[in-house]
Design an enzyme around this catalytic site. Structure first.
Site, PDB file in Angstrom:
ATOM      1  N   GLY A 174       0.848  -1.113  -0.028  1.00 58.79           N
ATOM      2  CA  GLY A 174       0.092   0.025   0.013  1.00 58.79           C
ATOM      3  C   GLY A 174       0.795   1.406   0.062  1.00 58.79           C
ATOM      4  CB  SER A 175       0.239   4.611   1.537  1.00 57.18           C
ATOM      5  OG  SER A 175       0.778   5.860   1.422  1.00 57.18           O
ATOM      6  NE  ARG A 196      -6.419  -5.662   1.006  1.00 53.23           N
ATOM      7  CZ  ARG A 196      -7.438  -4.763   1.381  1.00 53.23           C
ATOM      8  NH1 ARG A 196      -8.674  -4.907   2.015  1.00 53.23           N
ATOM      9  NH2 ARG A 196      -7.116  -3.404   1.019  1.00 53.23           N
ATOM     10  N   GLY A 252       4.002  -2.594  10.780  1.00 50.17           N
ATOM     11  CA  GLY A 252       2.527  -2.649  10.609  1.00 50.17           C
ATOM     12  C   GLY A 252       1.968  -2.566  11.753  1.00 50.17           C
ATOM     13  NE  ARG A 253      -2.453  -0.925  14.396  1.00 50.07           N
ATOM     14  CZ  ARG A 253      -1.751   0.464  13.939  1.00 50.07           C
ATOM     15  NH1 ARG A 253      -0.599   0.573  13.615  1.00 50.07           N
ATOM     16  NH2 ARG A 253      -2.651   1.466  13.912  1.00 50.07           N
ATOM     17  CD  GLU A 282       2.937  -1.546  20.329  1.00 47.13           C
ATOM     18  OE1 GLU A 282       2.360  -0.431  20.489  1.00 47.13           O
ATOM     19  OE2 GLU A 282       3.286  -1.896  19.190  1.00 47.13           O
ATOM     20  CG  HIS A 300       3.762   1.741  18.145  1.00 48.55           C
ATOM     21  ND1 HIS A 300       2.408   0.943  18.199  1.00 48.55           N
ATOM     22  CD2 HIS A 300       3.446   2.500  16.549  1.00 48.55           C
ATOM     23  CE1 HIS A 300       1.690   1.320  17.323  1.00 48.55           C
ATOM     24  NE2 HIS A 300       2.119   2.208  16.386  1.00 48.55           N
ATOM     25  CB  ALA A 302       7.609   3.322  12.539  1.00 40.85           C
TER      26      ALA A 302
END
Length: 336
Positions: A174-175, A196, A252-253, A282, A300, A302
């Site tokens: 993605g972006s 996807r 990401g997560r 976290e 966390h 970034a």
């Protein structure tokens, strides 16, 4: 988001004379809105302004007037909250990810949702590359080596690895993923990806299966959205496919990676290293990772820069202005 801001609630008479649109600030106590938007909007913050009133009573009292809310950080937007806010028609996310927002519930109620769009993308991509360089070249470990006074006693420091020429698999083009790819192409890396759907405009090799991507990569960079489908998308099969020399970077997560498996693979030396900006629970981080010099840990951060905060402020303001003017939203989240 951790910068401080005081959000004041106007008195009844002030509210009647104040024509700024009313917006609820929805946040957890340790998160605050890191920029001032009060020149444009009248902000309601239950945490900072309702110390003597239960939050539910505060929300119920203001609910008829609240048509939009900003969710700061990971504060959940779910059916219980929305039941208290029947007039809300816009949820404005302050991050790129929206896994803390119940999109199905918002869709059912006819509520639009926006996110930060590409406001954080460049900074997150920079950070992903920094983590990767750090793991390969052992920069943080070398810093600890020098600071501990080990250099005079142990002049032979372990060799690192060259980034150029490495096969990098990006999970989520993605972006953010596209910005990561652009930067790593400049290093001479060979890029492949999983998303996807195949992206016809992307000049990189597409793998429909993440395990296939891992088998054909030296590095996996994880930057997709967290959904039910992507939860633990980086599992033991992917780690096995990546192999002993492989490196995992996560911007990401936390829950995109099966953290327990990752700890096992790293401590047993079954993958080569990791650069992690996010974790499943976290701020708790597995203590087994603390002693590993091939692992770089980050709290966390970034996407968090002065510039990105200004960019996300502009996106949030534009979305709110568009909503209150009945114009198209700048960064709507598409329901699937």
């Amino acid at each position: 988001m951790s910068a401080r801001e005081n959000v004041n609630i106007p008195s009844g008479n002030e509210e009647e004379a104040d024509h700024r649109p009313l917006v609820l600030v929805h946040r957890l106590p340790r998160f605050v809105l890191p920029f001032d938007m009060r020149t444009t909007f009248r902000l309601l913050d239950p945490i900072s302004s309702a110390a003597d009133e239960p939050p539910q009573d505060f929300l119920s009292r203001h609910a008829p007037s609240i048509r939009a809310l900003i969710t700061v950080g990971p504060a959940p937007v779910n059916a219980d909250l929305l039941d208290l806010l029947p007039s809300v028609r816009l949820v404005v996310g302050s991050s790129a990810g929206v896994d803390h927002i119940d999109l199905n519930e918002c869709r059912r109620r006819g509520i639009a949702v926006t996110n930060a769009g590409s406001a954080f993308s460049e900074d997150v991509a920079d950070y992903a590359v920094a983590l990767l360089l750090d793991v390969f070249r052992r920069i943080s470990a070398a810093d600890r080596f020098v600071r501990s006074g080990s250099w005079p006693r142990k002049p032979e420091y372990p060799l690192g690895f060259k980034l150029g020429g490495k096969r990098v698999g990006i999970v989520g083009l993605g972006s953010i993923g596209s910005e990561v790819a652009k930067r790593l192409v400049a290093f001479g890396c060979r890029i492949a990806y999983n998303s996807r759907n195949k992206k016809p405009s992307a000049p990189y090799t597409y793998h429909a299966n993440v395990c296939d991507l891992a088998v054909n990569s030296d590095v996996i960079v994880v930057c997709c959205a967290l959904t039910k489908e992507t939860h633990h998308i980086i599992n033991k099969d992917v780690m096995t496919g990546l192999g002993k020399g492989g490196v995992i970077i996560n911007v990401g997560r936390g829950a995109l990676i099966d953290e327990k498996e990752l700890v096992q693979y790293l401590t047993r030396g079954e993958i080569g290293g990791a650069g992690l900006d996010l974790f499943e629970k976290e701020p708790d981080v597995p203590k087994e990772l603390f002693t590993l010099d091939n692992v770089v840990l980050s709290p966390h951060r970034a996407g968090l820069t002065t510039e990105s905060f200004e960019a996300v402020r502009e996106v949030i303001t534009a979305n709110l202005n568009a909503f209150f003017s009945n114009k198209p939203l700048l960064s709507p989240v598409q329901y699937e």
